[in-house]
Scaffold this motif. Structure first.
Motif, short mmCIF file in Angstrom:
data_model
loop_
_atom_site.label_atom_id
_atom_site.label_comp_id
_atom_site.label_asym_id
_atom_site.label_seq_id
_atom_site.Cartn_x
_atom_site.Cartn_y
_atom_site.Cartn_z
N LYS A 264 -12.10 6.86 -6.80
CA LYS A 264 -11.33 6.19 -5.74
C LYS A 264 -11.37 4.69 -5.95
CE LYS A 264 -11.02 6.06 -0.66
NZ LYS A 264 -11.50 6.67 0.58
N GLY B 254 -3.48 7.89 -2.77
CA GLY B 254 -3.18 6.46 -2.61
C GLY B 254 -1.85 6.03 -3.19
N LYS C 56 0.82 -1.22 0.00
CA LYS C 56 0.00 0.00 0.00
C LYS C 56 0.85 1.26 0.00
CE LYS C 56 -4.23 -1.89 1.81
NZ LYS C 56 -5.31 -1.81 2.79
N SER D 221 -6.24 6.87 -6.44
CA SER D 221 -7.39 7.75 -6.65
C SER D 221 -6.96 8.95 -7.48
CB SER D 221 -7.98 8.21 -5.32
OG SER D 221 -7.12 9.16 -4.71
N GLU E 232 -12.86 2.34 3.19
CA GLU E 232 -11.50 1.86 2.94
C GLU E 232 -10.69 3.00 2.34
OE1 GLU E 232 -8.86 0.42 3.59
OE2 GLU E 232 -9.43 -1.65 3.17
N ALA F 230 -7.79 4.64 -0.19
CA ALA F 230 -7.54 4.46 -1.62
C ALA F 230 -6.28 3.64 -1.84
CB ALA F 230 -7.39 5.82 -2.29
N ARG G 154 -10.22 1.03 -4.49
CA ARG G 154 -9.80 0.49 -3.19
C ARG G 154 -10.06 -1.00 -3.11
NH1 ARG G 154 -14.39 3.95 0.20
NH2 ARG G 154 -15.86 4.05 -1.50
N ASP G 155 -9.55 -1.62 -2.06
CA ASP G 155 -9.64 -3.07 -1.93
C ASP G 155 -11.05 -3.55 -1.64
OD1 ASP G 155 -6.97 -3.43 -2.48
OD2 ASP G 155 -6.35 -3.53 -0.40
#
Lengths: 337, 178
Positions: free
Chosen positions: A238, A272, A155, A251, A246, A248, A240-241
């Motif tokens: 955005k 992110g 991440k 994004s 949650e 980003a 995301r998982d």
């Protein structure tokens, strides 16, 4: 949580004075302002932040949470809560990127608590930063090293990194502000000043523990957003998982001024993927004066991620970031101005 | 950079004479309580440990699970990330104060029973407080919106489909009798 003393500020000047005479900088300072508390109290519970004194600025809510929308633009008080701004009719209608970035962040409860200023200053979710059992974190303990470089870093950031820190800036709203050319109003011991939002955060460099350009005692009192041609044709995308609640992975906040399909002006900020809310100036330059086709959008995205440096588990991020930006640009072009 | 004249400072107020204890008057479910507590005490701990109101649950204690959701001045917030000192002068409503004084259940409580919207029940007070606010906010319009605006309340038994059904039933009743 370690012991601290608690005081309430009843006016801005006393709050500023209480926090202005500090030697330690920013997040390591012993005196901290308490607004929503959603980030600060969390970090105090896990022993990452250890203030000795909290100055509760929530009693200043009446004067610091105003939302004013007029022909010139929008002024959002620093203590306005995320949910209030997200669902404000003027914000939803005329500044969609702001409303979307707020609605797509956190949960309904957290949005009811968190202030805009605190949101913009929120701290990284890097696991090594948040877990004090790891000795190496330059953000937490300057000079201790970075466990994320060579560690679990799926991440982590690919833009704006340094050999000392690759922690991702986790927020969304700051990117939306940057896409609309917003200004931060700051009041501190020396008076009032204004800077563009994109000058608020600092790259980690060799001082990742210093995250912004605020001096001791300074408070963000408001954000000013000009009403420019691109404000309505703006959006926040955005990726995301999971679909909700949650941070980003990638994004893009984009604002487009289009004339007959040609880009007159554009602002792009990425989330992110970077250590700070990342204004993608190189991508903006590629787009200006060109018709907004998929090929041009792709070239802009290539330019945005040209300086990217990956660290193993996050090798996928430049491609995801490029695709996110291309889709955001093409979707924004379809909006009514 | 625009510079203006510095502000004049007034002294900060401190509620108590010592560093370790602050006095707080806490309004919960319509009643005032006077507490002398360490500044570290969260609203959640004040409710559970000082007032004996154990309906609000401590799940993660980090603002991630929603089990501690209560209302402050009608807004749903997380009591684990709120210091009790921050809510002085505000009206706190917990699951214990949701139903009418004269007895019976709130429509949301009844709907959770009717739809079997829980298994272990630990997240349920937070789910119900959040759901009531969600309906009042006008955000519980579609199934997708209910899921989106309830995403801050985790249920590890995964009773989610039944929670959505319960909220839809209660929404209809709450809209008839707000």
């Amino acid at each position: 949580m370690r012991p601290f003393s608690y005081d309430r500020a009843h006016d801005l000047a006393s709050a500023i004075r209480a926090a202005s005479a500090q030697v330690e900088v920013q997040n390591r300072a012993p005196i901290q302002f308490l607004a929503g508390g959603t980030n600060l109290l969390d970090l105090m519970k896990i022993d990452v932040m250890r203030p000795e004194r909290l100055v509760d600025i929530n009693p200043l809510e009446d004067s610091l949470s105003e939302i004013v929308a007029d022909g010139d633009g929008l002024r959002l008080g620093g203590l306005a809560r995320m949910s209030t701004v997200a669902h404000h009719p003027d914000v939803e209608k005329n500044y969609p990127v702001l409303s979307q970035s707020l609605k797509l962040a956190a949960s309904a409860q957290l949005r009811n608590m968190a202030s805009l200023a605190g949101n913009v200053l929120q701290r990284t979710r890097c696991s090594y930063f948040r877990d004090v059992s790891w000795g190496a974190c330059n953000k937490r303990e300057p000079g201790s090293g970075c466990a994320a470089i060579g560690g679990v870093n799926r991440k982590h950031a690919v833009l704006g990194t340094s050999p000392h820190c690759i922690a991702t800036y986790p927020g969304d709203f700051a990117q939306a502000l940057i896409a609309l050319d917003a200004t931060v109003e700051i009041t501190g011991p020396k008076g009032e000043r204004r800077i563009p939002v994109h000058e608020l955060h600092r790259l980690p460099g060799d001082t990742p523990h210093i995250e912004n350009t605020l001096a001791a005692g300074e408070i963000i009192t408001a954000f000013q957003i000009p009403r420019k041609a691109w404000a309505k044709r703006s959006l926040y995308l955005k990726v995301r998982d999971r679909e909700s609640y949650e941070f980003a992975v990638a994004s893009a906040a984009v604002a487009l001024d289009l004339a007959d399909g040609v880009v007159r002006d554009v602002r792009i900020a990425l989330g992110g993927v970077a250590t700070i809310p990342w204004r993608a100036v190189a991508a903006e330059e590629v787009l200006k004066g060109k018709p907004l086709t998929e090929d041009i959008a792709r070239s802009a995205a290539e330019a945005a991620f040209e300086p990217a440096r990956t660290h193993g588990e996050n090798d996928f991020k430049p491609e995801l970031g490029r695709n996110t930006l291309v889709r955001a640009l093409l979707d924004a072009a379809k909006l009514e101005a | 950079m625009d510079t203006f004249s510095p502000l004049k400072a007034a002294p900060l107020s401190r509620r108590a004479g010592t560093r370790d204890t602050i006095e707080v008057v806490l309004n919960v479910n319509g009643r005032n309580h006077r507490l002398a507590v360490d500044p570290r005490v969260t609203l959640l701990d004040a409710l559970r440990e000082h007032l004996g109101l154990t309906g609000s649950k401590k799940g993660c204690d980090q603002g991630q699970c929603g089990a501690c959701t209560i209302h402050v001045d009608g807004r749903r917030v997380l009591s684990c990330l709120t210091l009790v000192a921050m809510v002085e002068g505000k009206a706190v409503t917990t699951i214990e104060g949701l139903a009418p004084e004269e007895g019976g259940l709130h429509p949301m409580q009844q709907a959770f029973l009717d739809h079997d919207a829980f298994q272990c029940g630990y997240c349920t007070p937070g789910q119900i407080m959040s759901a009531v606010a969600c309906v009042r906010e006008g955000l519980a319009t579609t199934d997708d919106d209910i899921r989106e605006y309830m995403s801050g309340n985790l249920c590890r038994c995964a009773a989610y489909p039944n929670i959505v059904e319960a909220i839809k039933q209660a929404r209809a009743e709450m809209e008839e009798q707000p």
